[in-house]
Design an enzyme around this catalytic site. Sequence first.
Site, PDB file in Angstrom:
ATOM      1  N   LYS A 149       8.146  46.579 -13.152  1.00 55.78           N
ATOM      2  CA  LYS A 149       8.528  47.271 -14.431  1.00 55.78           C
ATOM      3  C   LYS A 149       8.958  48.637 -14.311  1.00 55.78           C
ATOM      4  O   LYS A 149       9.754  49.051 -15.284  1.00 55.78           O
ATOM      5  CB  LYS A 149       7.282  47.223 -15.032  1.00 55.78           C
ATOM      6  CG  LYS A 149       6.977  45.971 -15.594  1.00 55.78           C
ATOM      7  CD  LYS A 149       5.965  46.084 -16.912  1.00 55.78           C
ATOM      8  CE  LYS A 149       5.624  44.824 -17.309  1.00 55.78           C
ATOM      9  NZ  LYS A 149       4.346  44.636 -18.365  1.00 55.78           N
TER      10      LYS A 149
ATOM     11  N   LYS B 260      11.549  30.349 -14.255  1.00 55.37           N
ATOM     12  CA  LYS B 260      10.584  30.100 -15.503  1.00 55.37           C
ATOM     13  C   LYS B 260      11.392  30.581 -16.800  1.00 55.37           C
ATOM     14  O   LYS B 260      11.818  31.324 -16.990  1.00 55.37           O
ATOM     15  CB  LYS B 260       9.194  31.103 -15.139  1.00 55.37           C
ATOM     16  CG  LYS B 260       8.021  30.669 -15.822  1.00 55.37           C
ATOM     17  CD  LYS B 260       6.914  31.410 -15.232  1.00 55.37           C
ATOM     18  CE  LYS B 260       6.135  32.070 -16.306  1.00 55.37           C
ATOM     19  NZ  LYS B 260       5.051  33.081 -16.186  1.00 55.37           N
TER      20      LYS B 260
ATOM     21  N   LYS C 127       9.858  34.936 -22.089  1.00 58.98           N
ATOM     22  CA  LYS C 127      10.185  35.582 -23.297  1.00 58.98           C
ATOM     23  C   LYS C 127      11.057  36.723 -23.211  1.00 58.98           C
ATOM     24  O   LYS C 127      11.482  37.175 -24.282  1.00 58.98           O
ATOM     25  CB  LYS C 127       8.691  35.924 -24.112  1.00 58.98           C
ATOM     26  CG  LYS C 127       7.749  36.750 -23.359  1.00 58.98           C
ATOM     27  CD  LYS C 127       6.535  36.910 -23.988  1.00 58.98           C
ATOM     28  CE  LYS C 127       5.493  38.032 -23.371  1.00 58.98           C
ATOM     29  NZ  LYS C 127       4.399  38.142 -24.142  1.00 58.98           N
TER      30      LYS C 127
END
Length: 334
Positions: free
Chosen positions: A115, A197, A200
Amino acid sequence: MIDGKKTLFSGMQATGNLTLGNYLGALKNWVTLNEEYECFFCVVDEHSITVRQNPAELRKRSRDLLMLYIAAGLDPEKNCIYYQSHVSAHAELAWILNCYTYMGELSRMTQFKDKSAKHADNINAGLFTYPVLMAADILLFQADVVPVGIDQMQHLELTRDIANRFNGVYGDVFTIPEAYIGKVGAKIMSLQEPTKKMSKSDENANASIYLMDDMDTIMRKCKRAVTDSLAQIRYSEEQPGVKNLIDIYSACTGKTPAEVEREFDGKGYGDFKLAVGESVCSVLKPLQEEHARLAKDKAYVDQIIKNNAEKAGYYANKTLRKVQKKIGFPERVR
Ligand code: TRP
């Protein structure tokens, strides 16, 4: 233990649009757990602000997520569904646990590394201590089990380390949580890159089916899903795109992959994708309808928010008071 049941805690962030992967992999399976466990499902809005958010959007998404929990079938009378920011004990315990967590431990968290690379202009202290807030979430409720995805296992391990460290100094204060590994939900992959995967935060909107996509969009995304040139519907690692579509179809219809192979033996990808799209629609349509119904029933949802915040606050404060006492904060005068 609450009323003889073990306690289960989990949370989701209201950032990004939830995908079919979130639903089939997590939410759908949570629904079966409240008989066995005393369940707390939190909308972790305090975690969300580690990345800059638009206020109106955060508010709307948080409420949408809370309603989605209910629309997915989590009975809010039996499951404590609430907002993290409504229970101030989360932030208070997080502060305390910060003082029992080492910089070195937090520096090793892979999510922090990812992040901070992604948000290089906003590497704030909250992003760094994010796992401590997560530990507080879990430990406040003395959770026995925590259903989490593989990407959160490192945070759960850290939670266990912090809890053990604290207990080592002050006695048995916290229950040591375990990862919940039950009937694992289907792991749904991207429709465009089926070795990745479904996420979102994927930049390619065609890669993910969002829970709020309309039926035409769902059908279109399924039709465009990446397959291969083998022209056979087989559940095998060599055909990741087809395998993923089989997983989706299986999860939506309850059929096993072997049954799906038989059903589509000799059929083309076009027919198969159509069936997959329809099966997804048959699952998401009622979910969306229930969500829309809840969105209209403001009084009902508000009541749930209020009652569950009180319930969560009751249990959370019990733990917090115990912790405060153990570490030597002055007793409250009544
Ligand atoms: N960090 C989790 C995620 O992004 C969300 C979360 C916050 C959580 N607190 C939690 C999950 C406590 C399980 C338990 O997925």
